[in-house]
Design an enzyme around this catalytic site. Sequence first.
Site, PDB file in Angstrom:
ATOM      1  N   GLU A 211      46.091  37.298  39.893  1.00  0.00           N
ATOM      2  CA  GLU A 211      46.718  38.481  39.277  1.00  0.00           C
ATOM      3  C   GLU A 211      46.069  39.689  39.925  1.00  0.00           C
ATOM      4  O   GLU A 211      44.952  40.072  39.568  1.00  0.00           O
ATOM      5  CB  GLU A 211      46.463  38.482  37.759  1.00  0.00           C
ATOM      6  CG  GLU A 211      47.071  37.308  37.016  1.00  0.00           C
ATOM      7  CD  GLU A 211      48.580  37.464  36.800  1.00  0.00           C
ATOM      8  OE1 GLU A 211      49.111  38.564  37.065  1.00  0.00           O
ATOM      9  OE2 GLU A 211      49.217  36.487  36.397  1.00  0.00           O
ATOM     10  N   CYS A 245      46.373  47.869  36.202  1.00  0.00           N
ATOM     11  CA  CYS A 245      47.028  47.248  37.357  1.00  0.00           C
ATOM     12  C   CYS A 245      48.524  47.543  37.365  1.00  0.00           C
ATOM     13  O   CYS A 245      49.136  47.617  38.414  1.00  0.00           O
ATOM     14  CB  CYS A 245      46.789  45.749  37.353  1.00  0.00           C
ATOM     15  SG  CYS A 245      47.373  44.974  35.853  1.00  0.00           S
TER      16      CYS A 245
HETATM   17  P1  NAD Z   1      37.272  43.195  41.371  1.00  0.00           P
HETATM   18  O1  NAD Z   1      38.163  42.412  42.250  1.00  0.00           O
HETATM   19  O2  NAD Z   1      36.243  44.075  42.011  1.00  0.00           O
HETATM   20  O3  NAD Z   1      36.465  42.261  40.364  1.00  0.00           O
HETATM   21  C1  NAD Z   1      37.071  41.267  39.575  1.00  0.00           C
HETATM   22  C2  NAD Z   1      36.101  40.150  39.281  1.00  0.00           C
HETATM   23  O4  NAD Z   1      35.712  39.526  40.501  1.00  0.00           O
HETATM   24  C3  NAD Z   1      34.823  40.550  38.567  1.00  0.00           C
HETATM   25  O5  NAD Z   1      34.535  39.598  37.556  1.00  0.00           O
HETATM   26  C4  NAD Z   1      33.768  40.509  39.658  1.00  0.00           C
HETATM   27  O6  NAD Z   1      32.482  40.164  39.171  1.00  0.00           O
HETATM   28  C5  NAD Z   1      34.296  39.444  40.575  1.00  0.00           C
HETATM   29  N1  NAD Z   1      33.886  39.648  41.971  1.00  0.00           N
HETATM   30  C6  NAD Z   1      33.665  40.829  42.596  1.00  0.00           C
HETATM   31  N2  NAD Z   1      33.313  40.629  43.874  1.00  0.00           N
HETATM   32  C7  NAD Z   1      33.302  39.294  44.065  1.00  0.00           C
HETATM   33  C8  NAD Z   1      33.005  38.463  45.189  1.00  0.00           C
HETATM   34  N3  NAD Z   1      32.645  38.976  46.353  1.00  0.00           N
HETATM   35  N4  NAD Z   1      33.089  37.126  45.028  1.00  0.00           N
HETATM   36  C9  NAD Z   1      33.478  36.599  43.845  1.00  0.00           C
HETATM   37  N5  NAD Z   1      33.740  37.330  42.754  1.00  0.00           N
HETATM   38  C10 NAD Z   1      33.660  38.669  42.855  1.00  0.00           C
HETATM   39  O7  NAD Z   1      38.258  44.056  40.455  1.00  0.00           O
HETATM   40  P2  NAD Z   1      37.923  45.205  39.397  1.00  0.00           P
HETATM   41  O8  NAD Z   1      37.427  46.425  40.082  1.00  0.00           O
HETATM   42  O9  NAD Z   1      37.109  44.654  38.272  1.00  0.00           O
HETATM   43  O10 NAD Z   1      39.409  45.480  38.831  1.00  0.00           O
HETATM   44  C11 NAD Z   1      40.301  46.303  39.473  1.00  0.00           C
HETATM   45  C12 NAD Z   1      41.346  45.549  40.266  1.00  0.00           C
HETATM   46  O11 NAD Z   1      41.937  44.535  39.479  1.00  0.00           O
HETATM   47  C13 NAD Z   1      42.509  46.424  40.697  1.00  0.00           C
HETATM   48  O12 NAD Z   1      42.881  46.104  42.009  1.00  0.00           O
HETATM   49  C14 NAD Z   1      43.601  46.063  39.696  1.00  0.00           C
HETATM   50  O13 NAD Z   1      44.904  46.333  40.146  1.00  0.00           O
HETATM   51  C15 NAD Z   1      43.368  44.624  39.507  1.00  0.00           C
HETATM   52  N6  NAD Z   1      43.922  44.189  38.232  1.00  0.00           N
HETATM   53  C16 NAD Z   1      45.013  43.354  38.215  1.00  0.00           C
HETATM   54  C17 NAD Z   1      45.552  42.947  36.991  1.00  0.00           C
HETATM   55  C18 NAD Z   1      46.755  42.042  36.900  1.00  0.00           C
HETATM   56  O14 NAD Z   1      46.997  41.529  35.812  1.00  0.00           O
HETATM   57  N7  NAD Z   1      47.510  41.801  37.938  1.00  0.00           N
HETATM   58  C19 NAD Z   1      44.975  43.375  35.808  1.00  0.00           C
HETATM   59  C20 NAD Z   1      43.874  44.217  35.881  1.00  0.00           C
HETATM   60  C21 NAD Z   1      43.347  44.593  37.082  1.00  0.00           C
END
Ligand code: NAD
Length: 454
Positions: A211, A245
């Site tokens: 997602e 998002c």
């Molecule tokens: P992110 O991708 O930075 O982090 C998400 C998760 O991944 C966190 O739990 C984090 O600890 C983990 N993570 C971060 N780096 C990692 C790595 N190198 N390896 C493994 N895990 C890792 O996202 P964010 O900043 O928390 O959220 C914002 C993003 O999420 C935006 O792009 C937004 O559009 C998207 N989003 C999508 C939805 C949806 O339902 N489609 C909903 C909310 C947010």
Amino acid sequence: MTAHIERVYAKQQEARATRPAPTVAERRAKLQRLHDAVLAARTEIQAALWADFRKPPAEVDLSEIYPVVGEARHAVRHLKKWAKAKRVSTPIGLFGSRSRIIYEPKGVVLIIAPWNFPINLTFGPLVSALAAGNRVILKPSELTPHSATCMRRIIESLFDEDEVALIEGDAAVSEELLARRFDHIFFTGSPAVGRIVMRAAAEHLTPVTLELGGKSPVIVDRTADLDEAARKIAWGKFFNSGQICIAPDYLLVDEAIRAPFMEKLRAAIVNESGVIVNDRHAARVKRLFDDAVSRGAKVASGGTFDGRAIAPTLLTDVDLDSAVMQEEIFGPLLPIVPYATLDEALRIIAEREKPLVLYLFSRSRRVIKDVLARTTAGGTAINDTLIHFYQSNLPFGGVGESGMGKAHGRFGFEAFSNARGVLEQPTKWSGTQLMYPPYTRWKQKLIDWTVRWF
Ligand code: NAD
């Protein structure tokens, strides 16, 4: 941490291998307990989100608590139907046999969540995973530590570690988890980390639901009700300071109604400066703003920055090559791009990655039909913003760069289930055995018939 993860993981694997899948009644009981516990912890959850990023309690109710309890109630109500084996009809060539599809849990699944709706996007997928009968490890975001701790307390009060466990931690913890074999990974977050997750999953051939985010356009056509469009777009864009998002990312407005619509949009902004989750993200939004302005964009409203507090901002005269029209904004900036013809608007959308949502404000059936036929998106809301997220009967998810796989309701249940096809042959001698060798002349005739007609 490694030892803790290893212990929880081993316990869940052991339980999966030795115990039968929970019955529908057991799953419903688990969901009901989760539902009740979230409601009971309402004030605690509100306090956690206030501490994490000053989210107002009413918004917590609407966008964290309600989506989870609503999803849980929906699953409790419909689970029996979803989980029921489905008979399928028998083609004539397999005459005599009976077939059905049974839904079994995938096994031990991992859910990784982002910070922007920490409870909603951790417990929401958990509802689907439990409905499907899985064992679950949850990894919420490290950027919302109070929410994470609050959720861990709820989980520990409800479940044995071998059923559901919540592990707090950052990217390093996430990577440690991802190194292990899971039966499904459900990830919500950025496309960049989505790639890392999918790469890790590929090592074990683990299926994934991703997602992700991206640039969701909103089109306002000349037939739209402008007051309504302005009010709904201002709400959808500036809720949670644009850190959603499914927020409208940029706006395409029919040139013919641009001036009156801009007036209405400016008047419809009721939000004050919202807080961006951390300094890094605030600096990123500021960089998008500065780049746009340096390329000629004009500030039609807002434009004030005070540390992490950023005012709802409307930008006009935006260069399509500027970063604000290339990257997901995820903040309270709304670039507004006028178009002369619908073709032009659709070309701007098609030049970008496939969006998570495409919003359209129009009262013309012809335009609505045209836009749906000529674009693609994970989902679409017509004459509204954001609320399709609450419609549990619709699949929720992205397409292409905005993600893969669908969540919510029965689609979430299916994502966490293995649809197992079962064919049963009640008779010792079935028609298909006529095709076994040796291939005599009349058997060859039968094969010819089958290939041609059945
Ligand atoms: P992110 O991708 O930075 O982090 C998400 C998760 O991944 C966190 O739990 C984090 O600890 C983990 N993570 C971060 N780096 C990692 C790595 N190198 N390896 C493994 N895990 C890792 O996202 P964010 O900043 O928390 O959220 C914002 C993003 O999420 C935006 O792009 C937004 O559009 C998207 N989003 C999508 C939805 C949806 O339902 N489609 C909903 C909310 C947010």
